[in-house]
Motif scaffolding. Structure first.
Motif, short mmCIF file in Angstrom:
data_model
loop_
_atom_site.label_atom_id
_atom_site.label_comp_id
_atom_site.label_asym_id
_atom_site.label_seq_id
_atom_site.Cartn_x
_atom_site.Cartn_y
_atom_site.Cartn_z
N UNK A 60 0.83 -1.21 0.00
CA UNK A 60 0.00 0.00 0.00
C UNK A 60 0.86 1.25 0.00
N UNK A 61 1.94 1.24 0.81
CA UNK A 61 2.83 2.40 0.87
C UNK A 61 3.56 2.60 -0.46
N UNK A 62 3.95 1.49 -1.10
CA UNK A 62 4.63 1.57 -2.39
C UNK A 62 3.75 2.22 -3.46
N UNK A 89 0.66 -1.03 -11.32
CA UNK A 89 1.31 -2.34 -11.44
C UNK A 89 1.56 -2.97 -10.07
N UNK A 90 2.03 -2.15 -9.11
CA UNK A 90 2.25 -2.65 -7.75
C UNK A 90 0.93 -3.17 -7.17
N UNK A 133 4.05 8.65 -10.90
CA UNK A 133 4.30 7.41 -11.66
C UNK A 133 3.07 6.51 -11.50
N UNK A 134 1.99 6.92 -12.13
CA UNK A 134 0.69 6.26 -11.95
C UNK A 134 0.73 4.82 -12.44
N UNK A 135 1.38 4.60 -13.58
CA UNK A 135 1.42 3.25 -14.16
C UNK A 135 2.13 2.27 -13.22
N UNK A 136 3.23 2.71 -12.61
CA UNK A 136 3.95 1.86 -11.66
C UNK A 136 3.10 1.57 -10.43
N UNK A 137 2.37 2.60 -9.97
CA UNK A 137 1.49 2.40 -8.83
C UNK A 137 0.43 1.35 -9.12
#
Length: 714
Positions: A159-161, A176-177, A170-174
């Motif tokens: 959740x923190x990541x 993906x996580x 970095x919405x796309x990375x968020x």
């Protein structure tokens, strides 16, 4: 600083006068409160030897929770033994205090402590600190560590990541996580929805909300609040109503901040009556509730009601915050009530809120809209911090006031010292270029926005079309319009108005007819353009067709400007009696502008009786209007009625009416010079008049030569 002080003094004098009803706004006095420190189990920086680590951790947590972070740090530094709880407590304190640098410094010490074991809680705090500090590299390093150690599978770390990545843009990375998380809870779902909505991806945020609902995960008040914000920002009224129904069933509508989000959603979706109903039913109205309703009134053009709500807020002993003041100052700006705005300025100075960006920007906008550009500049230069809105406001203010040179100077200053100029700043100076017909500067701005990739934004496209049209370059304006995919009504409207103003009436009408075909809805300004086109082409019947279409099909109530277009259309067609009837029957104030349109038509048509009656109407409103007297005298002169001409001239002398001379402007080597008849104030005035005398003498010599030639031929 001295200038700023003068402004404060003036505002305080207005505040003390109490001649306006806004004086009631500040009747309540501040209540002094005595700060009480938390009761400690032990005093001093040196801890007793017999105190156990859990007891110290408890005291440490108490200090952090009470806001005494400095005392907590002193106690932490004297601890001989520290465990994971000690470190986590202090780091969380720094994160909550937005001190990410100190939080990460402490985390780095934890990293190298040999007896310390890393856990998900302290990792999640470090990731939050990275988001606060915009420390992408540190955050990505921690992400790699969590993958390597398996901590990434923790719901807290995951959740923190994702929260960190979305806050860092970095919405796309968020996403993906989030998609790779083996376990998700309400915090995870709320974090991804919040990240998307705050980044402007409202529809995507609502899709995740729907998936959350289908997954049977229980929503909390924060989830509902952010989903309602997504509905508000995207205008998804029906989705918002569905969420409202769920909230009613689960009792979340009673939660204060959720109720405020609900009221905001209805207000932004055009249902102000629903928003007001919710507001009146609230058992407890906090500062956010009042600010929401005041802002709603301002956004819907009901500024008087906004001030009434502000008065009620003061009377209910709820103290306004910076956002409340920003909204109510905007209301005074929209009403052009400079006295109210100055009182509010004085009050926020006294409260120490003037350093808030939202308040300072609103004050600047207020002075700018009221034509007080000197005050606007004083506020701007007195600001501790400035954002993109601050710079855009000062540039826009000078642009709209016709001060092109100052607007360009502020744009240059912004490029050197401020943030990267946005489309609003460039659109403002393009407007100046169009209004002052300075094509070369306009082309330079055009080249610059192309170099930074802003030329395809709707605001810039429409500003470029307007600029080229007003500078007479209709070919370049149409080229910009047709070379880019214009899927916004603003660009279409700009092109229609450009064609109409340059006499290309058929092109304007043809373009207007295509608007609904491409899926766009014409607005009130678009209708202004097509009515102007009909007026210039003398198409009376078609003009009335479009005028009626506004209300019959699109639900617009014709404004005074639309009636002005129709009156001009009738006047150009010579139907003066119909034009007069429309003026008398229109549901708007009959000002000198519409009567002057008719008066000019009377001069063209030579209608003395209508001209005299129309002039009387204008002089009732403005007895000293020089233009009206002169036009009436010209109407009489055209008919040879010299006695009436003399009477008008005599009336002008008795009133002391003097016709203001017209100005001419010329641009030479990037310098714009203005001239009036017999004006010798220009710095090069003597040289200019010598050249004029020389040209006049040469013209005389040429005339003499022509006469000699004619005599010789005879």
């Amino acid at each position: 600083m001295l200038m700023h002080g003068c402004s404060i003094s003036k505002a305080n004098m207005l505040l003390q006068s109490g001649r306006l009803r806004v004086g009631r706004l500040f009747a309540s006095s501040a209540i002094a409160c005595t700060e009480r420190r938390p009761l400690l189990l032990f005093q001093g920086t040196q801890l007793p030897v017999h105190v156990s680590t859990p007891e110290v951790n408890s005291q440490l947590k108490h200090l952090v929770k009470s806001g005494y972070l400095h005392d907590a740090r002193n106690m932490f530094d004297t601890m001989t033994q520290r465990d994971e709880i000690s470190w986590t407590t202090l780091i969380s304190g720094y994160v909550k205090a937005m001190d990410s640098i100190e939080a990460l410094a402490l985390f780095s010490r934890v990293w190298v402590e040999p007896q310390m074991n890393m856990d998900p809680f302290i990792l999640s705090l470090a990731l939050k600190a990275c988001a606060l500090n915009v420390n992408v590299n540190y955050g990505e390093s921690l992400h790699g560590y969590t993958v390597k150690t398996g901590f990434v599978n923790s719901v807290f770390v995951g959740s923190a990541l994702l929260d960190m990545y979305t806050k860092l843009g970095k919405i796309e990375l968020g996403c993906r996580v989030f998609d790779e998380m083996p376990l998700r809870n309400v915090v995870s779902w709320t974090a991804i929805i919040t990240g998307l909505v705050r980044a402007g991806y409202n529809e995507e945020g609502l899709i995740y909300f729907s998936e959350m609902w289908r997954s049977k995960e229980q929503c909390d008040s924060y989830t509902f609040a952010i989903a309602l914000k997504a509905c508000a920002d995207s205008g998804a009224l029906n989705f918002g109503r569905e969420i409202h129904t769920i909230m009613l069933k689960r009792g979340f509508d009673a939660v204060s901040f959720v109720a405020n989000s609900l009221a905001t959603m209805y207000s932004k979706c055009g249902k102000l009556d629903y928003s007001l109903c919710l507001f009146e039913r609230m058992s407890t109205r906090d500062v956010i509730s009042w600010t929401t309703i005041i802002t709603s009134y301002v956004q819907t053009g009901e500024e008087e009601n906004a001030f009434d709500a502000f008065v009620r807020m003061q009377e209910s002993d709820v103290k306004p915050n910076e956002y409340t003041f920003a909204a109510i100052i905007s209301a005074s700006a929209n009403l052009a009530r400079i006295q109210w705005g100055e009182q509010l300025h004085a009050h926020v100075l006294r409260l120490g809120l003037v350093d808030s960006l939202s308040v300072a920007n609103s004050i600047m906008a207020m002075y700018s809209k009221c034509g007080q550009l000197t005050s606007t500049s004083i506020v701007f230069h007195g600001m501790i911090r400035r954002d993109i809105i601050s710079w855009s406001t000062i540039i826009g203010g000078y642009s709209q006031g016709g001060y092109g040179e100052e607007a360009f100077e502020y744009l240059s200053l912004m490029r050197r010292e401020g943030p990267r100029p946005n489309e609003f700043a460039f659109a403002s100076v393009l407007s100046v270029c169009g209004n002052m017909a300075i094509l070369e500067q306009g082309k330079q701005i055009h080249a610059h926005v192309m170099s930074i990739g802003l030329e395809r934004t709707a605001m810039i496209k429409s500003a470029l079309i307007n600029m080229y049209s007003k500078c007479g370059s209709i070919k370049e304006a149409s080229q910009i319009f047709y070379e880019t995919e214009s899927d916004d009504i603003v660009s279409w409207t700009a092109m229609i108005n450009g064609y109409a103003e340059h006499g290309y009436s058929q092109e304007a009408i043809h373009l207007f007819e295509k608007v609904p075909m491409v899926g766009l809805r014409p607005d009130s300004v678009t209708f202004m353009g097509v009515l102007t086109a009909c007026s210039h082409a003398g198409l009376v019947d078609l003009g009335f067709h479009y005028f009626n279409l506004m209300s019959d099909k699109y639900g617009f109530v014709p404004s005074k400007e639309h009636y002005g277009c129709m009156i001009d259309l009738l006047c150009r067609a010579g139907r003066l009696s119909d034009a007069e009837n429309m003026i008398e029957n229109m549901p708007h104030q009959k000002d000198d502008v519409v009567w002057s349109t008719l008066l000019r038509a009377c001069m063209v048509q030579g209608d003395v009786n209508c001209g005299r009656h129309t002039a009387e109407k204008i002089l009732e409103l403005h007895p000293s209007c020089a233009g009206t007297h002169i036009t009436l005298a010209n109407i009489y002169a055209a008919k040879g009625r010299w006695r009436e001409v003399a009477e008008v001239r005599k009336m002008m002398r008795s009133k002391g009416v003097i016709k203001e001379p017209g100005w001419s402007r010329i641009k030479v080597k990037d310098q714009v010079s203005a001239f009036v008849s017999s004006d010798r104030r220009h710095s090069q005035g003597e040289d200019i008049y010598r050249m004029l005398d020389l040209l006049a003498s040469r013209e005389s010599d040429i005339d003499d030569l022509d006469s000699l030639v004619h005599d010789a031929e005879d």
